[in-house]
Design a protein around this motif. Structure first.
Motif, PDB file in Angstrom:
ATOM      1  N   ALA A  88       0.831  -1.201   0.000  1.00  0.00           N
ATOM      2  CA  ALA A  88       0.000   0.000   0.000  1.00  0.00           C
ATOM      3  C   ALA A  88       0.866   1.252   0.000  1.00  0.00           C
ATOM      4  O   ALA A  88       1.799   1.389   0.771  1.00  0.00           O
ATOM      5  N   GLY A 102      -0.135  -6.884   1.761  1.00  0.00           N
ATOM      6  CA  GLY A 102      -0.150  -5.620   2.480  1.00  0.00           C
ATOM      7  C   GLY A 102       0.218  -5.852   3.931  1.00  0.00           C
ATOM      8  O   GLY A 102       0.052  -6.958   4.465  1.00  0.00           O
ATOM      9  N   ASP A 161       5.137  -7.313   4.623  1.00  0.00           N
ATOM     10  CA  ASP A 161       3.845  -7.489   3.988  1.00  0.00           C
ATOM     11  C   ASP A 161       3.286  -8.872   4.293  1.00  0.00           C
ATOM     12  O   ASP A 161       4.015  -9.880   4.284  1.00  0.00           O
ATOM     13  N   ALA A 196      -5.213  -1.543   2.508  1.00  0.00           N
ATOM     14  CA  ALA A 196      -4.608  -0.234   2.764  1.00  0.00           C
ATOM     15  C   ALA A 196      -5.196   0.293   4.075  1.00  0.00           C
ATOM     16  O   ALA A 196      -6.182  -0.242   4.586  1.00  0.00           O
ATOM     17  N   ALA A 242      -2.836  -1.544   8.133  1.00  0.00           N
ATOM     18  CA  ALA A 242      -3.593  -1.680   6.894  1.00  0.00           C
ATOM     19  C   ALA A 242      -4.862  -2.485   7.153  1.00  0.00           C
ATOM     20  O   ALA A 242      -4.871  -3.440   7.936  1.00  0.00           O
TER      21      ALA A 242
END
Length: 501
Positions: free
Chosen positions: A34, A233, A241, A290, A298
């Protein structure tokens, strides 16, 4: 033209791999970390990669193509673009019928040279004597844009029976080394493979990498079972991530249980190399990650385009489709905050939930007005606009992010009949078949790219609306069809089936 979307991603691609014509490409859910800027030529402006997976190249029907539209101070322009196929100089392979080059994409700086690269999935590629074995090709970013490339070798642990290599792709920094890594899966498989720590040789080819896998992402007992979506993300805010894996149980109807599961990779850097199961998120066939509420974690949005009568549970609110926000937290999923489910019948959301709208078929998250909260764009490609004559015209709804989640009361929508949006309302255009929020003009505000794969009898097209300090604007909105972007119109290219950037 109204053609209900009634295929899973795995089923849809199986049709394509056997030479059948798809009416709408389901949008894979791969995503870069993101907030990352996709900049293939390093000029500081965000770029987009747009698929035309069914493009006819020469005499090869459904060979596939990818169009790169480069950003600039004024945003996207058709003059600054690349048209890439397997016949392009430096791209390994040859355009052949039913290859589906560009069916899936993932972007990231895989060779750590400062330019964004593009991983291209070609799930219909024949390899040796194996039909539809599939292929993943790296195209390398440079000051002149994408150029050259090399194919990523199939995993040595992959059984010979697996086909559709590269059928799903997602990129992210999974091990915390600052470089892009790649997650991929073959269609119909329940094994997700992660490759990380890429190094390249002096010729620019991938020389080495490490690999691990998620062995049991979904139940694999049914004929349609398999992994149908990958999104990356940092959900738990640890700098690595995480991976959201969508799967279909295949235990009954071919689209009965599309469910997303979160895997944390927080043990990755320590050498354990085994993703940690963090719980199921929700049903759907699309996803985006996000920070919607600005808390540093996120959040996860899943899109469930199916109608209530197509699901194995009683969820009348899903008529016409729904999207669900699940909040991220230090443990992955924040179980102290209730999930937020939104349909077109939710107060403040434009339109109304109608059968086969496919609201949630495509999703994108990005900060449109630079207020620190990610906003949500939702595609409903089969939305009827106006009279029944315009069934499947399509629409896109934007729902702003706030500290409390998604603000339905300030949401707004676009279709080709909206003042300032180029084009005109026509049935079967599938406006919203793909959506992407990315800053393409360097003002730190996300612009909205919209794919309309059915435009002009499935030629397809691309639209762009700019972000402002308040919301998106139609002032200066542009659209580009196949001719402007150099895509052959023979066959049914469906430009705009998927957008990444």
């Amino acid at each position: 033209m109204r053609i209900p979307l009634r295929t899973t991603l795995a089923t849809a691609t199986a049709v394509a791999l056997t030479g059948g014509l798809l009416t709408l490409a389901a949008a894979p859910a791969g995503a870069a970390p993101a907030g990352a800027l996709t900049d293939f030529n390093g000029d500081g402006y965000g770029d987009l990669a747009v698929t035309a997976p069914y493009a006819r190249i020469g005499s090869a029907d459904q060979a596939g193509a990818v169009v790169i539209t480069y950003g600039s101070k004024s945003g996207l322009t058709s003059a600054n673009r690349q048209f890439i196929t397997q016949n392009s100089a430096g791209v390994p392979g040859t355009a052949e019928a039913d290859d589906l080059f560009g069916q899936t994409l993932a972007e990231g700086d895989f060779n750590d040279d400062g330019y964004t690269d593009l991983a291209v999935g070609t799930p219909g590629e024949d390899v040796g004597s194996t039909a539809d074995k599939g292929l993943i090709t790296f195209l390398w970013g440079s000051a002149k844009g994408l150029s050259g490339g090399n194919n990523l070798a199939e995993s040595v642990s992959s059984p010979a029976s697996e086909k559709g290599f590269g059928g799903q792709l997602a990129s992210g920094d999974f091990n915390g080394d600052g470089k892009a890594d790649l997650a991929y899966v073959v269609f119909g498989s329940n094994v997700v493979r992660l490759r990380f720590g890429f190094t390249v040789d002096t010729a620019g080819a991938v020389a080495s990498y490490s690999e691990t896998f998620v062995a049991s992402a979904v139940n694999s007992s049914g004929p349609e079972a398999g992994t149908t979506g990958l999104t990356a993300g940092d959900v738990n805010g640890d700098g690595l991530d995480d991976l959201l894996v969508g799967g279909n149980s295949g235990t009954g109807d071919s689209y009965d249980l599309h469910k997303y599961t979160l895997y944390l990779l927080d043990t990755f850097a320590s050498g354990a190399h085994q993703p940690v199961y963090a719980g199921s998120v929700g049903h759907g066939t699309s996803a985006a990650i996000a920070d919607v509420d600005g808390d540093g974690y996120a959040d996860i949005v899943t899109g469930n385009p199916w109608d209530a009568d197509a699901l194995p549970y009683d969820d009348e609110d899903a008529l016409g489709g729904a999207v669900t926000l699940v909040h991220g937290g230090a443990g992955g999923i924040d179980t102290t905050r209730a999930a937020q489910t939104i349909t077109q019948n939710t107060a403040g959301v434009p339109g109304a939930s109608e059968k086969n709208d496919n609201f949630g078929s495509s999703l994108a998250l990005g900060d449109i007005n630079a207020d620190g909260y990610a906003d949500l764009a939702v595609g409903a490609p089969y939305e009827t606009v106006g009279s029944a004559t315009y069934e499947g015209a399509g629409a896109v709804t934007v729902i702003p992010g706030t500290t409390k989640g998604l603000s339905t009361g300030t949401s707004y929508a676009y279709n080709q009949g909206t003042t300032g949006v180029p084009g005109s309302v026509e049935g079967g255009d599938w406006f919203g078949s793909a959506v992407r929020l990315a800053d393409t003009n360097g003002d730190n505000k996300a612009d909205l790219a919209i794919g309309s794969a059915g435009e002009n009898n499935q030629d397809g097209g691309l639209w762009s609306l700019k972000g402002t300090a308040t919301r998106l604007t139609t002032t200066g909105a542009v659209s580009y069809g196949t001719t402007a972007l150099g895509v052959p119109t023979a066959g049914y290219p469906q430009l705009g089936s998927w957008i990444t950037g």
